[in-house]
Design a protein around this motif. Structure first.
Motif, PDB file in Angstrom:
ATOM      1  N   TYR A 139      -4.427  -5.342   9.926  1.00 23.30           N
ATOM      2  CA  TYR A 139      -3.034  -4.921   9.924  1.00 23.30           C
ATOM      3  C   TYR A 139      -2.830  -3.898  11.038  1.00 23.30           C
ATOM      4  N   ARG A 140      -1.764  -4.093  11.806  1.00 24.42           N
ATOM      5  CA  ARG A 140      -1.410  -3.129  12.843  1.00 24.42           C
ATOM      6  C   ARG A 140      -0.064  -2.500  12.488  1.00 24.42           C
ATOM      7  N   SER A 141      -0.089  -1.213  12.250  1.00 21.26           N
ATOM      8  CA  SER A 141       1.118  -0.450  11.943  1.00 21.26           C
ATOM      9  C   SER A 141       0.736   1.020  12.026  1.00 21.26           C
ATOM     10  N   SER A 142       1.659   1.905  11.748  1.00 17.76           N
ATOM     11  CA  SER A 142       1.263   3.297  11.521  1.00 17.76           C
ATOM     12  C   SER A 142       0.433   3.347  10.251  1.00 17.76           C
ATOM     13  N   LEU A 143      -0.520   4.279  10.185  1.00 17.43           N
ATOM     14  CA  LEU A 143      -1.478   4.297   9.079  1.00 17.43           C
ATOM     15  C   LEU A 143      -1.653   5.718   8.558  1.00 17.43           C
ATOM     16  N   LEU A 144      -1.473   5.875   7.236  1.00 19.95           N
ATOM     17  CA  LEU A 144      -1.661   7.163   6.556  1.00 19.95           C
ATOM     18  C   LEU A 144      -2.815   7.041   5.577  1.00 19.95           C
ATOM     19  N   ARG A 145      -3.734   7.993   5.647  1.00 15.42           N
ATOM     20  CA  ARG A 145      -4.824   8.061   4.675  1.00 15.42           C
ATOM     21  C   ARG A 145      -5.247   9.521   4.578  1.00 15.42           C
ATOM     22  N   PHE A 146      -6.286   9.816   3.789  1.00 14.81           N
ATOM     23  CA  PHE A 146      -6.647  11.206   3.522  1.00 14.81           C
ATOM     24  C   PHE A 146      -8.145  11.444   3.708  1.00 14.81           C
ATOM     25  N   ALA A 199      -4.144  15.032   5.426  1.00 11.24           N
ATOM     26  CA  ALA A 199      -3.632  13.732   5.815  1.00 11.24           C
ATOM     27  C   ALA A 199      -4.182  13.348   7.184  1.00 11.24           C
ATOM     28  N   MET A 200      -4.522  12.086   7.334  1.00 15.23           N
ATOM     29  CA  MET A 200      -4.968  11.518   8.605  1.00 15.23           C
ATOM     30  C   MET A 200      -3.956  10.440   8.972  1.00 15.23           C
ATOM     31  N   TYR A 201      -3.411  10.525  10.193  1.00 10.57           N
ATOM     32  CA  TYR A 201      -2.295   9.646  10.544  1.00 10.57           C
ATOM     33  C   TYR A 201      -2.496   9.079  11.934  1.00 10.57           C
ATOM     34  N   ASP A 202      -2.390   7.771  12.038  1.00  9.61           N
ATOM     35  CA  ASP A 202      -2.446   7.078  13.325  1.00  9.61           C
ATOM     36  C   ASP A 202      -1.108   6.381  13.535  1.00  9.61           C
ATOM     37  N   GLU A 203      -0.370   6.802  14.548  1.00  7.88           N
ATOM     38  CA  GLU A 203       0.931   6.193  14.799  1.00  7.88           C
ATOM     39  C   GLU A 203       0.785   4.723  15.166  1.00  7.88           C
ATOM     40  N   ASP A 204      -0.250   4.397  15.941  1.00  7.58           N
ATOM     41  CA  ASP A 204      -0.597   3.007  16.214  1.00  7.58           C
ATOM     42  C   ASP A 204      -1.940   2.767  15.543  1.00  7.58           C
ATOM     43  N   GLY A 205      -1.871   2.367  14.285  1.00  5.99           N
ATOM     44  CA  GLY A 205      -3.077   2.317  13.465  1.00  5.99           C
ATOM     45  C   GLY A 205      -3.555   0.908  13.176  1.00  5.99           C
ATOM     46  N   LEU A 206      -4.782   0.854  12.655  1.00  5.23           N
ATOM     47  CA  LEU A 206      -5.400  -0.412  12.265  1.00  5.23           C
ATOM     48  C   LEU A 206      -6.034  -0.257  10.896  1.00  5.23           C
ATOM     49  N   LEU A 207      -5.747  -1.205  10.032  1.00  4.53           N
ATOM     50  CA  LEU A 207      -6.415  -1.303   8.737  1.00  4.53           C
ATOM     51  C   LEU A 207      -7.016  -2.691   8.636  1.00  4.53           C
ATOM     52  N   ALA A 208      -8.327  -2.756   8.404  1.00  4.28           N
ATOM     53  CA  ALA A 208      -9.015  -4.043   8.253  1.00  4.28           C
ATOM     54  C   ALA A 208      -9.565  -4.157   6.844  1.00  4.28           C
ATOM     55  N   GLU A 229       6.181  34.466  -4.748  1.00  2.00           N
ATOM     56  CA  GLU A 229       5.049  34.324  -3.831  1.00  2.00           C
ATOM     57  C   GLU A 229       5.409  33.499  -2.598  1.00  2.00           C
ATOM     58  N   GLY A 230       6.628  32.927  -2.595  1.00  2.84           N
ATOM     59  CA  GLY A 230       7.014  32.089  -1.478  1.00  2.84           C
ATOM     60  C   GLY A 230       6.250  30.778  -1.447  1.00  2.84           C
ATOM     61  N   GLN A 231       5.814  30.314  -2.608  1.00 10.69           N
ATOM     62  CA  GLN A 231       5.020  29.090  -2.695  1.00 10.69           C
ATOM     63  C   GLN A 231       5.856  27.883  -2.285  1.00 10.69           C
ATOM     64  N   SER A 232       5.292  27.041  -1.455  1.00 10.65           N
ATOM     65  CA  SER A 232       5.948  25.808  -1.058  1.00 10.65           C
ATOM     66  C   SER A 232       4.871  24.747  -0.883  1.00 10.65           C
ATOM     67  N   LEU A 233       4.947  23.679  -1.657  1.00 16.34           N
ATOM     68  CA  LEU A 233       3.962  22.616  -1.561  1.00 16.34           C
ATOM     69  C   LEU A 233       4.224  21.794  -0.304  1.00 16.34           C
ATOM     70  N   SER A 234       3.219  21.599   0.507  1.00 14.79           N
ATOM     71  CA  SER A 234       3.392  20.856   1.743  1.00 14.79           C
ATOM     72  C   SER A 234       3.589  19.377   1.439  1.00 14.79           C
ATOM     73  N   PRO A 235       4.291  18.643   2.318  1.00 14.81           N
ATOM     74  CA  PRO A 235       4.460  17.207   2.082  1.00 14.81           C
ATOM     75  C   PRO A 235       3.136  16.465   2.044  1.00 14.81           C
ATOM     76  N   GLN A 236       2.163  16.898   2.848  1.00 19.20           N
ATOM     77  CA  GLN A 236       0.856  16.246   2.798  1.00 19.20           C
ATOM     78  C   GLN A 236       0.206  16.442   1.430  1.00 19.20           C
ATOM     79  N   HIS A 237       0.311  17.645   0.873  1.00 19.68           N
ATOM     80  CA  HIS A 237      -0.289  17.923  -0.427  1.00 19.68           C
ATOM     81  C   HIS A 237       0.431  17.162  -1.539  1.00 19.68           C
TER      82      HIS A 237
END
Length: 432
Positions: free
Chosen positions: A4-11, A17-26, A348-356
């Motif tokens: 698969y060729r698309s953007s790819l999100l994984r952890f 977060a690990m992100y490839d804008e032009d990614g590959l998933l096999a 405490e100014g706590q803010s959960l990040s979108p990645q988290h």
């Protein structure tokens, strides 16, 4: 092999977060015949070697403008409450009495249970949820229904018959001895079959006698690889009720520990009104909390304390808690978790990040289930459950995505503005 060729999100293992804008998933069949990830990363780095190895055998899927991400994991949901969503009530206990218990009493009928289970499973998939830890009802037929529906769809599902032998109305109250016999029979029938797992499921401490909880603990010791699920410390009235029923217990959570129900693969929904000793108990036993922010807001139960949970190194993940929860959509759950994180820790100014937030509903929830490296991620070796996301699914989302300057802004736009329309495809690992 499928490539698969698309953007790819994984952890990564640490939750980044690990992100490839032009990614590959096999993906390809593993030794067990189940489709697994064999490679994930940048297209330019990986495609020459993979395409060369596969020759003409690879099927290439090009998905421009899309993001492939891990399938979502819902850490706590009630499939029999699919039709209870949106029922008005002043709080948890009246909601159970007036809506939930009357509805659940219908699940002795296998045909009725099958109908709800089929709708429920399709709704999970439509929203990008590929694994769930689910409550059935006190009727064995309700477990058979959801396991059959999951098996037909090749989904990874963990579920269990509810145990509740007191403080429950006719129609959902079970018999102590028979409930334990039924539970063991269901474990032997379903646990480890295809992608299915069984969870020993006391509804919550007030609706089980000490004898039933003791029996549940004995089953948990006998079948050490099954899951355990229940509720704890969701509502202050509930906490007070548990204190009356179990006066010798140090705390609500300690009731479960006293009966041998705190261990790895034990998941306790809500976990709001815990103290420091409780959190240390969660950490020590490797039990996990299922954080259910839309349900907690809907029933005005309180806020999960992320700061104290992290200080105690507790395991936790996100959950919809349908039907107390207000939506099947992981995006709605992440939205609510962000609001709760801001509201509960304003000083405490706590803010959960979108990645988290995203990690909590994928790889983090998988870790809480003891399934890290199996589901909830797209690293090599993981089962190939994934979603194809269209980040421009609506005009407003498209406008937001075009303006995103980095990954956090892209993910946060989807978290805050997103719903089921983001999910273009839900892919379940094939069995070859």
């Amino acid at each position: 092999m499928h490539i698969y060729r698309s953007s790819l999100l994984r952890f990564a293992d640490d939750g980044r977060a690990m992100y490839d804008e032009d990614g590959l998933l096999a993906t390809a069949p593993g030794d067990d015949g189940r489709e697994r990830v064999v490679a994930a990363g940048g297209w330019q780095a990986l495609s020459p070697q993979l395409l060369g190895q596969a020759g003409g055998e690879a099927v290439v899927h090009h998905l421009p403008g899309r993001i492939i991400a891990p399938g979502f994991v819902d850490l706590h949901i009630h499939y029999p409450q699919t039709d209870v969503i949106g029922a008005p009530a002043p709080g948890l206990l009246p909601w159970l009495e007036n809506y939930t218990f009357p509805h659940e009493s219908r699940f002795h009928d296998r045909a009725y249970a099958d109908g709800v289970a089929d709708f429920f499973m399709d709704e999970l998939l439509r929203n990008g949820v590929t694994t769930a830890l689910a409550f059935a009802t006190s009727h064995p037929a309700s477990v058979d229904a959801i396991m059959t529906a999951a098996q037909q769809r090749r989904m990874r599902m963990i579920a269990g018959k509810v145990l509740q032998d007191r403080n429950s109305p006719d129609g959902v109250r079970d018999d102590t001895e028979q409930s334990l016999v039924d539970t063991e029979t269901l474990i032997q029938r379903w646990h480890g079959t295809d992608r299915l797992g069984y969870a020993i499921t006391p509804r919550f401490a007030p609706t089980s006698t000490p004898a039933q909880l003791r029996g549940a603990g004995e089953l948990a010791a006998r079948y050490s690889d099954v899951w355990i699920q229940s509720h704890v410390a969701e509502n202050l009235d509930e906490v007070a009720w548990v204190k009356e029923l179990f006066p010798a217990a140090r705390s609500y959570l300690a009731v479960y520990d006293d009966f041998g129900l705190m261990r790895e693969r034990a998941v306790y929904a809500h976990s709001i009104w815990l103290d420091e000793t409780d959190r240390q108990l969660m950490h020590r036993t490797k039990a996990a909390a299922a954080v259910s922010p839309t349900s907690n807001l809907f029933l005005a139960s309180g806020y999960f304390d992320y700061l104290k949970a992290d200080e105690a190194q507790m395991l936790y993940g996100l959950a919809s808690d349908v039907g107390g929860g207000m939506s099947f959509s992981p995006f709605r759950t992440m939205q609510a978790a962000y609001v709760v994180g801001r509201e509960s820790h304003a000083k405490e100014g706590q803010s959960l990040s979108p990645q988290h937030l995203w990690w909590q509903h994928t790889a983090g929830a998988a870790r809480a289930l003891g399934l890290q490296g199996v589901i909830g991620n797209l690293q090599p070796g993981c089962e190939a459950d994934f979603v194809v996301i269209n980040p421009r699914a609506t005009p407003l989302l498209a406008r937001k995505a075009e303006q995103a300057r980095n990954l956090d802004e892209l993910l946060f736009g989807m978290v805050i503005l997103g719903d089921d329309r983001l999910i273009e495809q839900t892919h379940i690992a094939q069995q070859v």
